[in-house]
Scaffold this motif. Structure first.
Motif, short mmCIF file in Angstrom:
data_model
loop_
_atom_site.label_atom_id
_atom_site.label_comp_id
_atom_site.label_asym_id
_atom_site.label_seq_id
_atom_site.Cartn_x
_atom_site.Cartn_y
_atom_site.Cartn_z
N VAL A 1 7.72 -6.26 -25.69
CA VAL A 1 6.52 -5.64 -26.26
C VAL A 1 6.08 -6.33 -27.55
O VAL A 1 5.19 -5.84 -28.24
N TYR A 2 6.69 -7.47 -27.88
CA TYR A 2 6.46 -8.10 -29.17
C TYR A 2 5.82 -9.48 -29.06
O TYR A 2 5.96 -10.18 -28.05
N SER A 3 5.18 -9.87 -30.16
CA SER A 3 4.80 -11.26 -30.37
C SER A 3 5.55 -11.73 -31.62
O SER A 3 6.14 -10.93 -32.34
N CYS A 4 5.54 -13.04 -31.86
CA CYS A 4 6.28 -13.58 -33.00
C CYS A 4 5.69 -14.91 -33.41
O CYS A 4 4.91 -15.54 -32.67
N VAL A 5 6.09 -15.35 -34.61
CA VAL A 5 5.86 -16.71 -35.07
C VAL A 5 7.20 -17.23 -35.55
O VAL A 5 7.80 -16.65 -36.47
N TYR A 6 7.69 -18.30 -34.95
CA TYR A 6 8.98 -18.86 -35.36
C TYR A 6 8.84 -19.46 -36.76
O TYR A 6 8.05 -20.39 -36.96
N PRO A 7 9.61 -18.97 -37.75
CA PRO A 7 9.46 -19.47 -39.11
C PRO A 7 10.11 -20.83 -39.36
O PRO A 7 9.78 -21.51 -40.32
N TYR B 168 9.16 -9.19 -35.93
CA TYR B 168 8.88 -8.64 -34.60
C TYR B 168 7.57 -7.88 -34.69
O TYR B 168 7.49 -6.84 -35.35
N LEU B 169 6.54 -8.39 -34.03
CA LEU B 169 5.18 -7.88 -34.17
C LEU B 169 4.81 -7.04 -32.96
O LEU B 169 4.61 -7.55 -31.86
N SER B 170 4.71 -5.73 -33.16
CA SER B 170 4.32 -4.84 -32.06
C SER B 170 2.80 -4.80 -31.94
O SER B 170 2.08 -5.15 -32.88
N GLY B 171 2.32 -4.37 -30.77
CA GLY B 171 0.89 -4.30 -30.52
C GLY B 171 0.45 -5.24 -29.42
O GLY B 171 -0.75 -5.40 -29.16
N LEU B 172 1.41 -5.88 -28.75
CA LEU B 172 1.09 -6.81 -27.67
C LEU B 172 0.41 -6.07 -26.52
O LEU B 172 0.92 -5.06 -26.04
N PRO B 173 -0.76 -6.55 -26.06
CA PRO B 173 -1.44 -5.89 -24.95
C PRO B 173 -0.56 -5.82 -23.69
O PRO B 173 0.23 -6.72 -23.43
N GLU B 174 -0.71 -4.77 -22.94
CA GLU B 174 0.13 -4.48 -21.78
C GLU B 174 0.27 -5.65 -20.81
O GLU B 174 1.38 -5.98 -20.38
N PRO B 175 -0.82 -6.36 -20.42
CA PRO B 175 -0.66 -7.46 -19.44
C PRO B 175 0.22 -8.60 -19.93
O PRO B 175 0.72 -9.39 -19.12
N LEU B 176 0.41 -8.71 -21.24
CA LEU B 176 1.20 -9.81 -21.79
C LEU B 176 2.66 -9.42 -22.05
O LEU B 176 3.44 -10.25 -22.53
N ARG B 177 3.03 -8.21 -21.71
CA ARG B 177 4.41 -7.76 -21.94
C ARG B 177 5.30 -8.29 -20.82
O ARG B 177 5.33 -7.75 -19.71
#
Length: 203
Positions: free
Chosen positions: A155-161, A125-134
């Protein structure tokens, strides 16, 4: 709130990701030899010590945690090349009221921190996603998301493993082999570890 978990662990319950990160940083900085497990989640941190060890030094370390310090990830920095052609890229752009190119610029221009791992082995779970993309998850999850898919949700981005069901909004594909993201036979099975930093590079 602090809850004992048996005789060898403490569960710290907090209200924000910043508090989770602060506790993890404080425990790591203390370099306590007795700590055998440090497991962050969305709003909790579990700290386990070796058999026979006391938990007092863990409590002392956590008292020094400062959520206001603004500390970001301090671990390994991963740069992930991404082809931004995800099935939900248009939906994300439309929801944000911006263009596809602006979605790419925002997503690839940020630096992310691996807050915790869960859902599936190697899924960070990668935090730091810019506000417009939440944006929220999809109303209906997909039955199969290809390995390497790059998604956003909340509020997250991810990469499916690995190939798995999933409801995150897909915006691209990472140019990383699935076995790099998760390989149960490797000395380090997962690419992402809590505290690592991640940058996405548009291809």
């Amino acid at each position: 709130m602090v809850r004992p978990c048996g005789r060898r662990a403490l569960l710290f319950e907090v209200t924000s990701a910043a508090e989770v990160a602060a506790i993890v940083s404080a425990v790591r900085a203390a370099e306590l030899a007795e700590v055998t497990e440090l497991v962050p989640a969305a709003r909790t941190v579990l700290v386990e010590v070796a058999p026979g060890a006391a938990l007092d030094r863990v409590r002392d370390a956590v008292r020094t945690a400062d959520p206001e310090s603004g500390s970001s990830g301090t671990g390994t920095v991963h740069t992930i090349p991404v082809t931004y052609d995800g099935a939900d890229l248009d939906l994300v752009a439309r929801t944000a009221g911006i263009s596809r190119d602006e979605v790419v610029e925002l997503h690839s221009g940020a630096e992310y921190t691996v807050d915790f791992c869960g859902f599936a082995p190697g899924f960070g779970y990668l935090s730091g996603l810019p506000e417009p993309l939440r944006q929220p998850r999809l109303e209906s999850s997909r039955t199969a998301v290809p390995a390497g898919s790059v998604g956003i949700a909340d509020v997250y981005s991810c990469v499916y493993p690995r190939r798995s069901p999933g409801g995150w909004r897909l915006i691209g594909r990472a140019a990383v082999a699935p076995e790099v993201l998760f390989d149960p036979g490797a000395e380090r099975p997962t690419l992402f570890t809590p505290g690592d930093r991640v940058r996405f590079e548009a291809r």
